[in-house]
Scaffold this active site. Sequence first.
Site, mmCIF file in Angstrom:
data_model
loop_
_atom_site.group_PDB
_atom_site.id
_atom_site.type_symbol
_atom_site.label_atom_id
_atom_site.label_comp_id
_atom_site.label_asym_id
_atom_site.label_seq_id
_atom_site.Cartn_x
_atom_site.Cartn_y
_atom_site.Cartn_z
ATOM 1 N N PRO A 90 0.804 -1.228 0.000
ATOM 2 C CA PRO A 90 0.000 0.000 0.000
ATOM 3 C C PRO A 90 0.829 1.267 0.000
ATOM 4 O O PRO A 90 1.814 1.395 0.745
ATOM 5 C CB PRO A 90 -0.822 -0.134 1.286
ATOM 6 C CG PRO A 90 -0.984 -1.604 1.452
ATOM 7 C CD PRO A 90 0.330 -2.187 1.009
ATOM 8 N N CYS A 91 0.393 2.218 -0.846
ATOM 9 C CA CYS A 91 1.198 3.418 -1.079
ATOM 10 C C CYS A 91 0.691 4.636 -0.315
ATOM 11 O O CYS A 91 1.303 5.706 -0.401
ATOM 12 C CB CYS A 91 1.203 3.745 -2.570
ATOM 13 S SG CYS A 91 -0.433 4.132 -3.238
ATOM 14 N N ASN A 92 -0.409 4.493 0.430
ATOM 15 C CA ASN A 92 -1.037 5.662 1.060
ATOM 16 C C ASN A 92 -0.051 6.539 1.820
ATOM 17 O O ASN A 92 -0.127 7.768 1.772
ATOM 18 C CB ASN A 92 -2.134 5.218 2.032
ATOM 19 C CG ASN A 92 -3.082 4.213 1.414
ATOM 20 O OD1 ASN A 92 -2.656 3.179 0.920
ATOM 21 N ND2 ASN A 92 -4.369 4.504 1.441
#
Length: 379
Positions: A90-92
């Site tokens: 996940p890149c959040n």
Amino acid sequence: MKFRMGELFSGPGGLALGAKLAGFIDNTGEKWGFEHAWANDFDKDTVETYKLNILHDSDADTVFCEDVSDLPIGDKSILPDIDALAFGFPCNDYSNVGKQKGLNGIYGPLYSYGVKVMKYYQPKVFVAENVGGLSSANEGYALVKILEEFQARGYHITPNLYKFEEYGVPQARHRIIIVGIRNDLYEQGIHYHVPAQTTPDPKDMRTSQQAIEVPPIPINVPNNEMPNTTKRVVERLSYIPEGENAWYLGIPENLRLHVRGAKLSSIYKRLDHTKPAYTVTGSGGGGTHMYHWKENRALTNRERARLQTFPDNFEFIGSKESVRKQIGMAVPPEGAKVVMEAVLKTFAGIKYDSVKPTEKLQLKNLEKGNTPILKGLGK
């Protein structure tokens, strides 16, 4: 030769579809490709999309809809051995859009589950994907730590910043992809090289108009419902030329947004039909849905999916917003195909055109806490 592939944070299947498309038959008649072993994602709609399109609803019990922390990594009666690992962690917390908490965020440390799979399964190869902003998160320390941990698990790593518009994807989407070859195989001469760009010249890049209109989107194709657009938004868009956004000076005062900052953002930004699209995203409120270059409306989800290179028969499950999120968070299958095909050719001993990896991303060139070294890579 088939590489049994496990996936973490699989999304709707962008990497998996790219892996499927990458297969080929060499000149000896041997088939090379990837085959699904197991996959995991937290979101129910995303998992249903993956099952429908990647597995065609067969072997559904090999896709686990649960938090990755609950996944029984290491229990090979449930998650059997694999040859390849793919994970778009996940890149959040690494994205340049947002507070960029990096390793200090909720999502930042999730790459460590990929490391855990490496520990218990020792796959021959792994492919990890994240946003360009990973390079500057935590003043550059996050990338250093992640690369060091991948290397410590016994892999020769090749990080590179891929500009997908240079690989035939009709979208300016810049992502760091790290390919790791297990050390014993690397020492035997299995050396991955970054595949050369297929459309490096701007005049050869696929445009947003080409992606959306050629061929025309068929009637009754899934996920192509027209968006609900208010009269005020339609009126505002009527004053915005293609390629411009909500801060275009020609917009009448009564239709302007009074928001501080963000003047270079994608808020109510129209596509430029002569260029690749700007980055398709999966979240955001009013004004962030991507806007047609000519028509006074946001794009449909199918149009966004075309910019992400998903085929028209790839059906996303869920509400409009759920589908929008799935599309925006996915890896473009045609971009993934380029990397996965290069991996297969590496193992098959087939030469292909290649380029040097992004110099500033190589671990030997990284300096902890030295942001100038990483400046600009996340754009």
